[in-house]
Design an enzyme around this catalytic site. Structure first.
Site, mmCIF file in Angstrom:
data_model
loop_
_atom_site.group_PDB
_atom_site.id
_atom_site.type_symbol
_atom_site.label_atom_id
_atom_site.label_comp_id
_atom_site.label_asym_id
_atom_site.label_seq_id
_atom_site.Cartn_x
_atom_site.Cartn_y
_atom_site.Cartn_z
ATOM 1 N N GLY A 40 -12.390 35.998 86.226
ATOM 2 C CA GLY A 40 -11.842 35.445 84.978
ATOM 3 C C GLY A 40 -12.264 36.276 83.780
ATOM 4 C CG HIS A 41 -16.361 36.373 82.649
ATOM 5 N ND1 HIS A 41 -17.084 35.884 83.714
ATOM 6 C CD2 HIS A 41 -16.555 35.500 81.630
ATOM 7 C CE1 HIS A 41 -17.714 34.764 83.350
ATOM 8 N NE2 HIS A 41 -17.399 34.500 82.093
ATOM 9 C CE LYS A 153 -13.144 26.803 84.445
ATOM 10 N NZ LYS A 153 -14.306 26.743 83.612
ATOM 11 C CD GLN A 157 -15.503 28.557 74.647
ATOM 12 O OE1 GLN A 157 -16.643 28.148 74.765
ATOM 13 N NE2 GLN A 157 -15.023 29.550 75.371
ATOM 14 C CB VAL A 180 -8.669 34.317 86.792
ATOM 15 C CG1 VAL A 180 -8.797 34.952 88.171
ATOM 16 C CG2 VAL A 180 -8.111 35.312 85.781
ATOM 17 C CB SER A 189 -16.231 28.202 86.947
ATOM 18 O OG SER A 189 -17.418 27.771 86.298
HETATM 19 P P1 AMP Z 1 -18.243 31.772 79.880
HETATM 20 O O1 AMP Z 1 -19.026 32.977 80.300
HETATM 21 O O2 AMP Z 1 -18.069 30.775 80.980
HETATM 22 O O3 AMP Z 1 -18.725 31.188 78.585
HETATM 23 O O4 AMP Z 1 -16.775 32.291 79.603
HETATM 24 C C1 AMP Z 1 -16.525 33.365 78.749
HETATM 25 C C2 AMP Z 1 -15.030 33.471 78.534
HETATM 26 O O5 AMP Z 1 -14.379 33.670 79.770
HETATM 27 C C3 AMP Z 1 -14.438 32.190 77.909
HETATM 28 O O6 AMP Z 1 -13.459 32.554 76.947
HETATM 29 C C4 AMP Z 1 -13.823 31.520 79.085
HETATM 30 O O7 AMP Z 1 -12.724 30.695 78.755
HETATM 31 C C5 AMP Z 1 -13.352 32.709 79.915
HETATM 32 N N1 AMP Z 1 -13.170 32.323 81.313
HETATM 33 C C6 AMP Z 1 -14.072 31.695 82.107
HETATM 34 N N2 AMP Z 1 -13.535 31.439 83.316
HETATM 35 C C7 AMP Z 1 -12.258 31.894 83.282
HETATM 36 C C8 AMP Z 1 -11.172 31.908 84.204
HETATM 37 N N3 AMP Z 1 -11.282 31.406 85.435
HETATM 38 N N4 AMP Z 1 -10.003 32.459 83.794
HETATM 39 C C9 AMP Z 1 -9.866 32.969 82.550
HETATM 40 N N5 AMP Z 1 -10.846 32.996 81.638
HETATM 41 C C10 AMP Z 1 -12.028 32.458 81.987
#
Ligand code: AMP
Length: 285
Positions: A40-41, A153, A157, A180, A189
């Site tokens: 996702g990232h 996702k 936020q 993703v 996640s």
């Molecule tokens: P986090 O590290 O979980 O705080 O996420 C950092 C960024 O990655 C945030 O903008 C999330 O929305 C995005 N993100 C996390 N999981 C996914 C995913 N499965 N698909 C797309 N973006 C994601």
């Protein structure tokens, strides 16, 4: 692929590198994350690399956005692997400050976004979005991006950040990229690593519930209570799942709707053991 990936730990050095990139005429793209990077990232970073000449990815597990009984301490920290992934996808800088670098003194200033933070995760996690809005503001002030990338996702936020940027006239463009998913539909996640094999299997119920809600709306159902009820029933049929919330909200305001029309968001959160997962799906009625 970027030939060099700089890993930066201080605000001063980060500011210097951005200034140098700007003086070379490069557009600055920014992807804020908490690390434990996954597909996702990677998708967000790839998009940033496509659109911007200089891409900064921050890795910071922000204590301000965790509640007292949440997973701040056990949140996965995998900097070496994260750096390897970012090298592969072509980021230019990893900004990984310590907590002391970001918060050297007790924080007395906060950014509070109203309304869009009231329901969903805002209701279950008091103070969470205040922590998010505050750290993102601070990161924007350090990195000064032209474009910042967030994932659908975390739809609430993204709505909070969009609102904040608009209301405070922040000079940054916000892009929201699609969620993703794993092959079986589970949203990727960092918290999926907490799940036991049984919980991992059970967790697919979230995607199935969203798909069921979407199908109901597409077949003409307009009563939000019925759609909510059907999604909740499906999640509750999974013995390892405990529903936190199950909502149909307006896609813009995130306020709950009773009659479904226009763009709505189906949003769910549930516990699998002690792991809380969220997911959502946009539907046009
Ligand atoms: P986090 O590290 O979980 O705080 O996420 C950092 C960024 O990655 C945030 O903008 C999330 O929305 C995005 N993100 C996390 N999981 C996914 C995913 N499965 N698909 C797309 N973006 C994601």
């Amino acid at each position: 692929m970027a030939d060099t990936l700089l890993v930066i730990h201080t605000i001063d050095e980060m500011r210097r590198e951005v200034a140098a990139a700007r003086s070379r005429g490069l557009t600055v793209g920014f992807v804020p994350t908490m690390g434990a990077l996954h597909a996702g990232h990677a998708a967000l970073v790839r998009q940033a690399v496509e659109e911007c000449g200089f891409v900064v990815v921050s890795i910071f597990v922000n204590p301000l956005q965790f509640g007292p009984n949440e997973d701040y301490e056990r949140y996965p920290r995998t900097l070496d692997q994260d750096v390897a992934l970012l090298r592969e996808v072509g980021a230019h800088v990893v900004f990984a400050p310590s907590v002391n670098e970001m918060y050297p003194r007790p924080q007395l200033t906060f950014v509070e976004v109203e309304k869009v933070t009231e329901g969903l995760c805002g209701a279950s996690r008091p103070g969470h979005f205040r922590g998010v809005a505050t750290v993102v503001t601070k990161l924007f002030n350090i990195v000064t991006p032209d474009v910042a990338y967030f994932g659908q996702k975390d739809a609430q936020q993204a709505a909070v950040i969009r609102t904040m940027v608009r209301d405070l006239s922040m000079p940054v463009e916000i892009r929201v990229c699609p969620t993703v998913r794993e092959e079986d539909g589970l949203a990727v996640s960092s918290r999926n690593t907490y799940l036991s094999p049984e919980e991992r299997k059970a967790a697919t119920v979230l995607y199935r519930a969203l798909g069921h809600g979407k199908a109901l709306i597409e077949s003409g159902e307009r009563d939000a209570a019925r759609v909510r009820g059907a999604m909740r029933e499906l999640i509750e049929s999974e013995p390892l799942a405990r529903v936190d919330y199950c909502e149909v909200v307006d896609a813009e305001s995130l306020a709950p709707v009773s009659y479904i029309e226009g763009n709505v968001l189906l949003a769910v959160a549930a516990y699998f053991g002690s792991t809380r997962l969220i997911d959502n799906m946009a539907v046009e009625a």
